[in-house]
Scaffold this motif. Structure first.
Motif, PDB file in Angstrom:
ATOM      1  N   PHE A 169       0.795  -1.047   0.440  1.00 52.56           N
ATOM      2  CA  PHE A 169       0.084   0.285  -0.035  1.00 52.56           C
ATOM      3  C   PHE A 169       0.721   1.561  -0.128  1.00 52.56           C
ATOM      4  O   PHE A 169       0.156   2.744  -0.232  1.00 52.56           O
ATOM      5  CB  PHE A 169      -0.703   0.234   1.204  1.00 52.56           C
ATOM      6  N   LYS A 206       0.498   9.747 -15.385  1.00 47.94           N
ATOM      7  CA  LYS A 206       0.316  10.920 -15.282  1.00 47.94           C
ATOM      8  C   LYS A 206       1.575  11.839 -15.226  1.00 47.94           C
ATOM      9  O   LYS A 206       0.861  12.713 -16.190  1.00 47.94           O
ATOM     10  CB  LYS A 206      -0.125  11.400 -13.697  1.00 47.94           C
ATOM     11  N   ARG A 257      -6.888  13.638 -16.023  1.00 46.09           N
ATOM     12  CA  ARG A 257      -7.211  13.116 -14.528  1.00 46.09           C
ATOM     13  C   ARG A 257      -7.792  11.616 -14.849  1.00 46.09           C
ATOM     14  O   ARG A 257      -8.568  11.015 -14.037  1.00 46.09           O
ATOM     15  CB  ARG A 257      -8.842  13.964 -14.526  1.00 46.09           C
ATOM     16  N   ALA A 285      -5.935   9.294 -14.154  1.00 47.76           N
ATOM     17  CA  ALA A 285      -5.493   9.214 -13.218  1.00 47.76           C
ATOM     18  C   ALA A 285      -6.104   8.685 -12.861  1.00 47.76           C
ATOM     19  O   ALA A 285      -6.350   6.759 -11.829  1.00 47.76           O
ATOM     20  CB  ALA A 285      -4.893  10.089 -13.364  1.00 47.76           C
ATOM     21  N   ILE A 286      -7.338   8.408 -12.460  1.00 48.20           N
ATOM     22  CA  ILE A 286      -8.287   8.198 -11.589  1.00 48.20           C
ATOM     23  C   ILE A 286      -8.572   5.835 -12.281  1.00 48.20           C
ATOM     24  O   ILE A 286      -8.199   5.237 -11.387  1.00 48.20           O
ATOM     25  CB  ILE A 286      -9.614   8.222 -12.176  1.00 48.20           C
ATOM     26  N   PHE A 300      -5.676   4.000 -11.063  1.00 45.42           N
ATOM     27  CA  PHE A 300      -5.265   4.151 -10.405  1.00 45.42           C
ATOM     28  C   PHE A 300      -6.237   2.703  -9.069  1.00 45.42           C
ATOM     29  O   PHE A 300      -5.785   1.997  -8.449  1.00 45.42           O
ATOM     30  CB  PHE A 300      -5.614   5.960  -9.423  1.00 45.42           C
ATOM     31  N   MET A 350      -9.448   0.801   5.559  1.00 43.91           N
ATOM     32  CA  MET A 350      -8.701   1.889   4.909  1.00 43.91           C
ATOM     33  C   MET A 350      -9.577   2.688   3.858  1.00 43.91           C
ATOM     34  O   MET A 350      -9.343   3.613   3.327  1.00 43.91           O
ATOM     35  CB  MET A 350      -7.379   1.721   4.563  1.00 43.91           C
ATOM     36  N   TRP A 376     -11.241   1.042   1.237  1.00 44.09           N
ATOM     37  CA  TRP A 376     -11.135   0.967  -0.005  1.00 44.09           C
ATOM     38  C   TRP A 376     -12.494  -0.566   0.858  1.00 44.09           C
ATOM     39  O   TRP A 376     -12.540  -0.518   1.504  1.00 44.09           O
ATOM     40  CB  TRP A 376      -9.829  -0.488  -0.059  1.00 44.09           C
ATOM     41  N   HIS A 416      -4.734   7.446   6.220  1.00 43.58           N
ATOM     42  CA  HIS A 416      -2.981   6.662   6.008  1.00 43.58           C
ATOM     43  C   HIS A 416      -2.804   7.141   4.874  1.00 43.58           C
ATOM     44  O   HIS A 416      -3.021   8.082   3.967  1.00 43.58           O
ATOM     45  CB  HIS A 416      -3.167   4.793   5.678  1.00 43.58           C
ATOM     46  N   LEU A 417      -1.690   6.663   4.090  1.00 44.16           N
ATOM     47  CA  LEU A 417      -1.093   6.853   2.988  1.00 44.16           C
ATOM     48  C   LEU A 417      -1.301   7.234   1.848  1.00 44.16           C
ATOM     49  O   LEU A 417      -0.803   8.155   0.886  1.00 44.16           O
ATOM     50  CB  LEU A 417       0.177   6.032   2.633  1.00 44.16           C
ATOM     51  N   ASN A 418      -2.749   6.565   1.409  1.00 42.30           N
ATOM     52  CA  ASN A 418      -3.384   6.231  -0.009  1.00 42.30           C
ATOM     53  C   ASN A 418      -4.011   7.602   0.464  1.00 42.30           C
ATOM     54  O   ASN A 418      -4.646   7.611  -1.685  1.00 42.30           O
ATOM     55  CB  ASN A 418      -4.559   5.043  -0.101  1.00 42.30           C
ATOM     56  N   ALA A 458      -2.743   9.970  -2.278  1.00 38.69           N
ATOM     57  CA  ALA A 458      -2.694   9.609  -4.027  1.00 38.69           C
ATOM     58  C   ALA A 458      -4.363   9.610  -4.474  1.00 38.69           C
ATOM     59  O   ALA A 458      -3.879  10.658  -5.153  1.00 38.69           O
ATOM     60  CB  ALA A 458      -1.904   8.568  -4.247  1.00 38.69           C
ATOM     61  N   VAL A 459      -5.202   9.303  -3.693  1.00 39.76           N
ATOM     62  CA  VAL A 459      -6.604  10.256  -4.107  1.00 39.76           C
ATOM     63  C   VAL A 459      -6.726  10.856  -4.632  1.00 39.76           C
ATOM     64  O   VAL A 459      -6.974  12.112  -5.508  1.00 39.76           O
ATOM     65  CB  VAL A 459      -7.598   9.569  -3.082  1.00 39.76           C
ATOM     66  N   SER A 491      -4.796  13.456  -5.157  1.00 44.49           N
ATOM     67  CA  SER A 491      -3.862  14.418  -6.186  1.00 44.49           C
ATOM     68  C   SER A 491      -4.286  14.117  -7.593  1.00 44.49           C
ATOM     69  O   SER A 491      -4.049  14.501  -8.314  1.00 44.49           O
ATOM     70  CB  SER A 491      -2.479  14.433  -5.749  1.00 44.49           C
ATOM     71  N   MET A 492      -4.150  12.725  -7.238  1.00 43.43           N
ATOM     72  CA  MET A 492      -5.240  12.469  -8.573  1.00 43.43           C
ATOM     73  C   MET A 492      -6.572  12.650  -8.578  1.00 43.43           C
ATOM     74  O   MET A 492      -6.680  13.671  -9.893  1.00 43.43           O
ATOM     75  CB  MET A 492      -5.584  10.278  -8.735  1.00 43.43           C
ATOM     76  N   LYS A 493      -7.016  13.135  -8.245  1.00 49.14           N
ATOM     77  CA  LYS A 493      -7.957  14.245  -8.419  1.00 49.14           C
ATOM     78  C   LYS A 493      -8.260  15.696  -8.555  1.00 49.14           C
ATOM     79  O   LYS A 493      -9.019  16.382  -8.528  1.00 49.14           O
ATOM     80  CB  LYS A 493      -9.548  14.043  -6.874  1.00 49.14           C
ATOM     81  N   GLY A 494      -6.767  15.934  -7.907  1.00 49.30           N
ATOM     82  CA  GLY A 494      -6.417  17.487  -8.193  1.00 49.30           C
ATOM     83  C   GLY A 494      -7.356  18.414  -6.876  1.00 49.30           C
ATOM     84  O   GLY A 494      -8.074  19.355  -7.137  1.00 49.30           O
ATOM     85  N   GLU A 534       5.037   9.968   8.292  1.00 51.50           N
ATOM     86  CA  GLU A 534       4.765   9.551   6.598  1.00 51.50           C
ATOM     87  C   GLU A 534       4.244   9.973   6.247  1.00 51.50           C
ATOM     88  O   GLU A 534       4.478  10.057   4.828  1.00 51.50           O
ATOM     89  CB  GLU A 534       5.436   8.152   7.012  1.00 51.50           C
ATOM     90  N   ARG A 536       4.744  12.986   2.671  1.00 46.62           N
ATOM     91  CA  ARG A 536       4.282  12.165   0.990  1.00 46.62           C
ATOM     92  C   ARG A 536       3.177  13.326   0.762  1.00 46.62           C
ATOM     93  O   ARG A 536       3.952  13.814  -0.470  1.00 46.62           O
ATOM     94  CB  ARG A 536       3.596  11.240   0.979  1.00 46.62           C
ATOM     95  N   GLU A 585       3.634  15.791  -2.682  1.00 44.55           N
ATOM     96  CA  GLU A 585       3.404  15.760  -3.505  1.00 44.55           C
ATOM     97  C   GLU A 585       1.937  17.166  -3.219  1.00 44.55           C
ATOM     98  O   GLU A 585       1.457  16.944  -4.452  1.00 44.55           O
ATOM     99  CB  GLU A 585       1.736  14.264  -3.338  1.00 44.55           C
TER     100      GLU A 585
END
Ligand SMILES: Nc1ncnc2c1ncn2[C@@H]1O[C@H](COP(=O)(O)OP(=O)(O)OP(=O)(O)O)[C@@H](O)[C@H]1O
Ligand SMILES: [Mg+2]
Lengths: 145, 110
Positions: A20, A31, A45, A48-49, A52, A108, A110, B53-55, B58-59, B61-64, B79, B83, B87
């Motif tokens: 992860f 990207k 975008r 990227a979505i 990911f 988390m 997901w 958490h870390l993800n 990323a979410v 930043s991918m979505k702006g 940590e 990150r 980013e």
């Protein structure tokens, strides 16, 4: 910025199941590449979505995988193939809300069962092939306008 | 409205990428489900969540997204902040629960 693409530009990233921490790196590389090439922001975008979400599924469900991308003057093709458990019923997996994510993955955030529908929604062509016990391959095409 | 004005008005504790406070805020989205945020948040939104958490970096930043607001005074690990800095993603913490911060933010942006 004008599109600056000649021929086909290819790239690959290795994906590691259960990792992860590095999840998202492959999508970020794509990207960055698309940005360098002057591709429109909304196309980047969408790519990227979709990428990911596919990357996360490899991290969550599979042992390992590869992401390959091919950028041509017409558009982007992304293929994510994994070695993993595969999907027995793809129709079911594509339904929004269906998820087999374990509890710790759900904690988390997901496991909403929205990843595959998100990939489909963000691509112009979406295909998924899977063999139980072997793995899953997702291919997505996003056309340039 | 700029993220800086939002952070000041709501007393958010800015934990990463202070330079990003100059970003314009287009609205906000409240969710703890990452794929839901991927599907339904909009560029420039503030994301209100309890996930740390870390993800999340990323979410966002991918979505702006403009930034992430962590609720209930939750601790964010070093940590993750590191990150977020890389980013260029502001992470802010509030002591308020999601309902309260969302209500205040709604009034501020309306
Ligand atoms: N690469 C894969 N290998 C094995 N099973 C998969 C794979 N991708 C998806 N699946 C199966 O399909 C289901 C639905 O996937 P989808 O990405 O739509 O939702 P999710 O991963 O469960 O939740 P979310 O994506 O919203 O976090 C998964 O729960 C899993 O059972
Ligand atoms: Mg998923």
């Amino acid at each position: 910025m004008a599109l600056n693409i000649e021929g086909t530009i290819e790239g690959s990233s290795q994906l590691i199941g259960g990792d992860f921490t590095t999840a998202g790196e492959a999508s970020t590389l794509l990207k960055v590449k698309l940005t360098e090439l002057g591709v429109a922001e909304d196309i980047i975008r969408r790519a990227a979505i979709a990428t990911f979400e596919a990357e996360m599924n490899v991290v969550i469900y599979a042992a390992a995988g590869w992401l390959h991308y091919y950028i041509s003057p017409q558009g982007i093709r992304i293929r994510i193939e994994d070695m993993g458990p595969g999907i027995a019923d793809i129709g079911l997996a594509m339904q929004e809300g269906y998820s087999t994510a374990p509890d710790w993955v759900r904690e988390m955030g997901w496991g909403a069962g929205m990843g595959l529908p998100n990939m489909k929604r963000n691509s112009d062509v979406f295909t998924i092939d899977s063999v139980v016990g072997e793995g899953t391959t997702v291919e997505m095409v996003i056309n340039f306008p | 409205m700029k993220l800086l004005d939002v952070a000041n008005a709501l007393s958010l504790e800015v934990k990463s990428f202070k330079d990003g406070l100059q970003k314009d805020v287009t609205g906000a989205y409240v969710s703890d489900l990452l794929s839901d945020v991927m599907a339904n948040s909009k560029q420039g939104n503030i994301w209100i969540t309890l996930q740390t958490h870390l993800n999340i970096v990323a979410v966002a930043s991918m979505k702006g997204l403009a930034g992430i607001v962590i609720v209930n005074g939750r601790q964010v690990q070093e940590e993750v902040l590191k990150r977020a800095e890389e980013e260029k993603m502001p992470i802010m913490v509030t002591q308020m629960p999601a309902f309260e911060i969302a209500g205040k933010l709604y009034r501020l942006l309306a």
